[in-house]
Design an enzyme around this catalytic site. Sequence first.
Site, PDB file in Angstrom:
ATOM      1  N   CYS A  88      13.792  10.714   7.016  1.00  0.00           N
ATOM      2  CA  CYS A  88      13.771  10.453   8.472  1.00  0.00           C
ATOM      3  C   CYS A  88      15.172  10.576   9.035  1.00  0.00           C
ATOM      4  O   CYS A  88      15.343  10.751  10.235  1.00  0.00           O
ATOM      5  CB  CYS A  88      13.115   9.131   8.826  1.00  0.00           C
ATOM      6  SG  CYS A  88      13.239   7.877   7.617  1.00  0.00           S
ATOM      7  N   LYS A 145       0.894  -1.165   0.000  1.00  0.00           N
ATOM      8  CA  LYS A 145       0.000   0.000   0.000  1.00  0.00           C
ATOM      9  C   LYS A 145       0.927   1.210   0.000  1.00  0.00           C
ATOM     10  O   LYS A 145       1.436   1.604   1.039  1.00  0.00           O
ATOM     11  CB  LYS A 145      -0.892  -0.030   1.237  1.00  0.00           C
ATOM     12  CG  LYS A 145      -2.205   0.745   1.106  1.00  0.00           C
ATOM     13  CD  LYS A 145      -2.071   2.217   0.818  1.00  0.00           C
ATOM     14  CE  LYS A 145      -1.680   3.041   2.032  1.00  0.00           C
ATOM     15  NZ  LYS A 145      -1.413   4.474   1.663  1.00  0.00           N
ATOM     16  N   GLU A 179       9.521   1.697  11.200  1.00  0.00           N
ATOM     17  CA  GLU A 179      10.660   2.597  11.019  1.00  0.00           C
ATOM     18  C   GLU A 179      10.054   3.994  10.998  1.00  0.00           C
ATOM     19  O   GLU A 179       9.398   4.366  10.045  1.00  0.00           O
ATOM     20  CB  GLU A 179      11.391   2.236   9.728  1.00  0.00           C
ATOM     21  CG  GLU A 179      12.847   2.631   9.755  1.00  0.00           C
ATOM     22  CD  GLU A 179      13.039   4.073   9.391  1.00  0.00           C
ATOM     23  OE1 GLU A 179      13.243   4.889  10.320  1.00  0.00           O
ATOM     24  OE2 GLU A 179      12.977   4.398   8.212  1.00  0.00           O
ATOM     25  N   GLU A 219       9.800  16.346  15.300  1.00  0.00           N
ATOM     26  CA  GLU A 219      10.206  16.133  13.921  1.00  0.00           C
ATOM     27  C   GLU A 219       9.442  17.105  13.020  1.00  0.00           C
ATOM     28  O   GLU A 219       8.218  17.159  13.061  1.00  0.00           O
ATOM     29  CB  GLU A 219       9.911  14.687  13.493  1.00  0.00           C
ATOM     30  CG  GLU A 219      10.396  14.408  12.091  1.00  0.00           C
ATOM     31  CD  GLU A 219      10.255  12.947  11.681  1.00  0.00           C
ATOM     32  OE1 GLU A 219       9.174  12.384  11.889  1.00  0.00           O
ATOM     33  OE2 GLU A 219      11.233  12.393  11.144  1.00  0.00           O
TER      34      GLU A 219
HETATM   35  C1  UN1 Z   1      14.890   7.971   5.089  1.00  0.00           C
HETATM   36  O1  UN1 Z   1      15.537   8.828   5.678  1.00  0.00           O
HETATM   37  O2  UN1 Z   1      13.651   8.042   5.061  1.00  0.00           O
HETATM   38  O3  UN1 Z   1      20.362   7.169   4.553  1.00  0.00           O
HETATM   39  C2  UN1 Z   1      15.561   6.880   4.369  1.00  0.00           C
HETATM   40  C3  UN1 Z   1      19.681   7.765   3.743  1.00  0.00           C
HETATM   41  C4  UN1 Z   1      18.966   6.987   2.653  1.00  0.00           C
HETATM   42  C5  UN1 Z   1      17.714   6.373   3.179  1.00  0.00           C
HETATM   43  C6  UN1 Z   1      16.945   7.316   4.025  1.00  0.00           C
HETATM   44  N1  UN1 Z   1      19.834   5.985   2.140  1.00  0.00           N
HETATM   45  O4  UN1 Z   1      19.536   8.961   3.801  1.00  0.00           O
END
Ligand code: UN1
Length: 497
Positions: A284, A175, A250, A385
């Site tokens: 993130c 999804k 995550e 955040e």
């Molecule tokens: C994310 O931050 O949502 O390390 C993933 C990184 C990428 C993956 C990030 N390879 O910034």
Amino acid sequence: MTERFRNFINGKWVESRTGRWFEDKNPANTGDVIGEFPKSDAADVDTAVQAAKAALPGWSRTPGPKRGELLFRLGRVMEERKEDLARTLTRENGKILDEGRGDVQEAIDTAYYAGGEGRRLFGITTPSELGDKWAMTVRQPVGVCGLISPWNFPIAIPTWKMFPALISGCTVILKPASDTPLCAVKLAQVCEAAGIPPGVVNVVHGGGAEAGTALARHKDVRLISFTGSSAVGRELASICGQDLKRCSLELGGKNAQIVMDDADMDLALKGALWGAFATAGQRCTATSRLILHRAIKGAFLERLVEAARKLKIGDGLKAGTEMGPLINEARRTEVASYVEIGKGEGARLVSGGAAHKAGECARGYFFEPTIFDGVTPAMRIFREEIFGPVLSVVTVGDLDEAIATMNDSSYGLSSSIYTKDVRAAFQAMERIECGIVYVNGPTIGAESHLPFGGMKDTGNGHREASHTVYDVYNEWKTIYVDYSGRLQRAQIDNQPA
Ligand code: UN1
């Protein structure tokens, strides 16, 4: 007329039963309508789950190395289509084309890693504590998996979930985020072209509250893997908890970069700029707090502000663009509201702070690279955040204070320290409470063969990517074979005399 796309269920492209659609637009130019996608409901989700359930026996009993061949083929098809995938991604998500290519490359790397794992789904054998008894472990797939993926890495993150699931013998329903549905359609087309059997991969579009929740509630779904906000993660975890369903989360981050007084300042500057403003801060792992040693703070911040102001904002498909738009208007409103919160809390706005609407940018959701100085740990802009190009600067006096400030967070995903002092670096590596620590590199840039995930509110203990993700999609089965011909009673027959 606007093109309409469909769900991908049991190897076929099918319409939702709801007859409802949602629109997908280019965030750099809202006049560019990408298409309409089905607003699916619980009945659509059920059809996809039934397809995945029916495909499970055949797929899970296909030998791992054979599944691996298909994963290698997935990697090859993505390589052939890389430019188209990257351009689609940039048009749909807004990140600059170089980053779009990186996103697709991460998926390709994940396919090849998973393909190799087809010959490496090792269990262990170990001596039994009793004679004439064999002890070993094997892995078995968890079953039908629901994968709920975000818009910020719309090719890479679905594959972080899908490819390990597939090589483990699971079947899946994806999804995807409703801001980036075309990337998921392209991914399903890659699966079709690579010859993944019908029902093994299904894609159902729609909103999180309707389609995502239905997937989590479905009794035949044994696992939910979700990347997104901590708030939604909590809700999904509680739904999964009702059925004791496996749930891999995550979630958010409030990642910080420390710059010590002995650091290579040019390097630390490039790192902060890239960490905070790549993907317009919508990672993130983005750097959203900058912890500067008092001795270098003034000069460092001055250079950083100058560099941030020079960043070329615009359409990511155009050569020379350094920062694209935010994903949608709601995100821009949220980011703007944090700027007001920061000002209200007494932080000093030293760069940016407003929507960027110059020239062609008026058509998209652009926002200026924004920097606040004088931030303290009590402030919301230090704690929450923001998921946008907003960097909060905190000043500290020494390494202990820097690490304590870094750890003063409910999140624990990524972190970074710039220093030339090996003792400071090792102190930081040991004491920082995050899943990822970079020394002399920015907080972003994780590689597909190392564990990815975080501590505290960033997740619930799982790690994606690398060898660790295979524990998410597998059940361990322990097997004892007693060839003594006698009743042996483990600890009862095995006590010290
Ligand atoms: C994310 O931050 O949502 O390390 C993933 C990184 C990428 C993956 C990030 N390879 O910034």
